[in-house]
Write a protein that holds these residues in place. Structure first.
Motif, PDB file in Angstrom:
ATOM      1  N   LEU A 135     109.472  19.048  96.842  1.00 46.65           N
ATOM      2  CA  LEU A 135     109.554  18.722  95.425  1.00 46.65           C
ATOM      3  C   LEU A 135     108.520  17.636  95.123  1.00 46.65           C
ATOM      4  O   LEU A 135     108.420  16.656  95.854  1.00 46.65           O
ATOM      5  N   VAL A 136     107.748  17.828  94.061  1.00 49.08           N
ATOM      6  CA  VAL A 136     106.733  16.853  93.668  1.00 49.08           C
ATOM      7  C   VAL A 136     107.145  16.210  92.352  1.00 49.08           C
ATOM      8  O   VAL A 136     107.452  16.912  91.377  1.00 49.08           O
ATOM      9  N   TYR A 137     107.160  14.889  92.332  1.00 51.98           N
ATOM     10  CA  TYR A 137     107.471  14.158  91.103  1.00 51.98           C
ATOM     11  C   TYR A 137     106.234  13.391  90.662  1.00 51.98           C
ATOM     12  O   TYR A 137     105.739  12.511  91.369  1.00 51.98           O
ATOM     13  N   ALA A 138     105.697  13.755  89.490  1.00 50.49           N
ATOM     14  CA  ALA A 138     104.520  13.077  88.943  1.00 50.49           C
ATOM     15  C   ALA A 138     104.974  11.888  88.103  1.00 50.49           C
ATOM     16  O   ALA A 138     105.746  12.051  87.159  1.00 50.49           O
ATOM     17  N   THR A 139     104.496  10.705  88.441  1.00 49.74           N
ATOM     18  CA  THR A 139     104.935   9.490  87.769  1.00 49.74           C
ATOM     19  C   THR A 139     103.785   8.778  87.084  1.00 49.74           C
ATOM     20  O   THR A 139     102.639   8.844  87.537  1.00 49.74           O
ATOM     21  N   ASP A 140     104.109   8.123  85.997  1.00 49.68           N
ATOM     22  CA  ASP A 140     103.143   7.265  85.312  1.00 49.68           C
ATOM     23  C   ASP A 140     103.689   5.843  85.222  1.00 49.68           C
ATOM     24  O   ASP A 140     103.296   5.074  84.349  1.00 49.68           O
ATOM     25  N   TYR A 141     104.631   5.526  86.123  1.00 48.41           N
ATOM     26  CA  TYR A 141     105.241   4.195  86.223  1.00 48.41           C
ATOM     27  C   TYR A 141     105.913   3.786  84.909  1.00 48.41           C
ATOM     28  O   TYR A 141     105.736   2.683  84.405  1.00 48.41           O
ATOM     29  N   ARG A 142     106.700   4.679  84.352  1.00 47.04           N
ATOM     30  CA  ARG A 142     107.440   4.364  83.129  1.00 47.04           C
ATOM     31  C   ARG A 142     108.811   3.781  83.473  1.00 47.04           C
ATOM     32  O   ARG A 142     109.289   3.887  84.596  1.00 47.04           O
ATOM     33  N   GLU A 143     109.457   3.213  82.469  1.00 54.86           N
ATOM     34  CA  GLU A 143     110.716   2.492  82.669  1.00 54.86           C
ATOM     35  C   GLU A 143     111.792   3.375  83.284  1.00 54.86           C
ATOM     36  O   GLU A 143     112.571   2.930  84.119  1.00 54.86           O
ATOM     37  N   ALA A 144     111.835   4.641  82.871  1.00 54.91           N
ATOM     38  CA  ALA A 144     112.905   5.540  83.321  1.00 54.91           C
ATOM     39  C   ALA A 144     112.572   6.274  84.608  1.00 54.91           C
ATOM     40  O   ALA A 144     113.372   7.087  85.083  1.00 54.91           O
ATOM     41  N   ASP A 145     111.420   6.009  85.207  1.00 50.56           N
ATOM     42  CA  ASP A 145     110.978   6.800  86.358  1.00 50.56           C
ATOM     43  C   ASP A 145     111.932   6.731  87.548  1.00 50.56           C
ATOM     44  O   ASP A 145     112.175   7.742  88.209  1.00 50.56           O
TER      45      ASP A 145
END
Length: 211
Positions: A135-145
């Motif tokens: 599973l790949v999770y793409a993150t943009d370092y947001r509060e809900a990540d």
């Protein structure tokens, strides 16, 4: 899409709700009323057939299956049903969308993803389910990540697969490296999930890099 949802429901021992919706014309003529009745019968027949095909497989002997038929636009009907049902996960197909760009812009699935209060799993139309390797999770370092990543990890535990956390950026700077390492440390301290890796990729176009 259906096969994946069935497999996931079996693995997690969850109840599977099959949802279908159709639009009702605003014209109140007798002809339209007859068309609506025909739509109801057609929808009920299709859903009964789908439920029977799922129940007919020995692998689904213990699976609890229920069908729900709604009326109205696809997006509004699914969102309304989700608020009432409170599902753990919404599984949707991406029929008519090819590639990430078309998925994220202009599809019903994209609208559901943006508006739903519950996790949404989008399955490509031609996807042939065999097994999932990662599973790949793409993150943009947001509060809900972190909260969302925990949902991904919960799914990974059910599927017994690793998780890869991916951050895409078009800036090769020390600040991006600091954020990458900081988020990696935070995930390690808070998730208690060992089968996880992190990757930092540089790409000028987000969707191209994600592909």
């Amino acid at each position: 899409q259906r096969h994946f949802a069935v497999k996931l429901a079996n693995i997690s021992r969850s109840r599977l709700l099959l949802f279908h919706t159709y639009d009702i014309p605003y014209d109140h003529s007798e002809r339209v009323d007859a068309d609506i009745d025909a739509l109801k019968r057609k929808s009920r027949k299709a859903m009964d057939k789908l439920e029977a095909s799922i129940r007919g497989r020995s692998a689904n002997a213990e699976l609890e299956v229920e069908t729900i038929i709604g009326t109205g636009s696809t997006v509004s009907s699914i969102l309304e049903a989700a608020r009432e049902i409170q599902p753990n996960l919404i599984v949707m197909g991406t029929r008519g969308a090819s590639g990430l760009k078309k998925l994220f812009f202009g599809s019903n699935t994209a609208e559901i993803i943006m508006q739903a209060e519950f996790p949404v799993l989008a399955i490509p139309e031609n996807f042939q389910f065999e097994h999932i390797e990662e599973l790949v999770y793409a993150t943009d370092y947001r509060e809900a990540d972190l909260e969302i990543l925990n949902d991904v990890i919960q799914l990974a535990r059910l599927l017994e697969v690793p998780v890869r956390v991916l951050h895409l950026t078009d800036e090769d700077t020390i600040m991006e490296e600091i954020k990458f390492r900081g988020f990696k440390d935070l995930v390690r301290e808070t998730t208690q999930f060992e089968n996880i890796s992190h990757e930092l990729l540089y790409s000028e176009q987000f969707l191209k890099g994600l592909d």
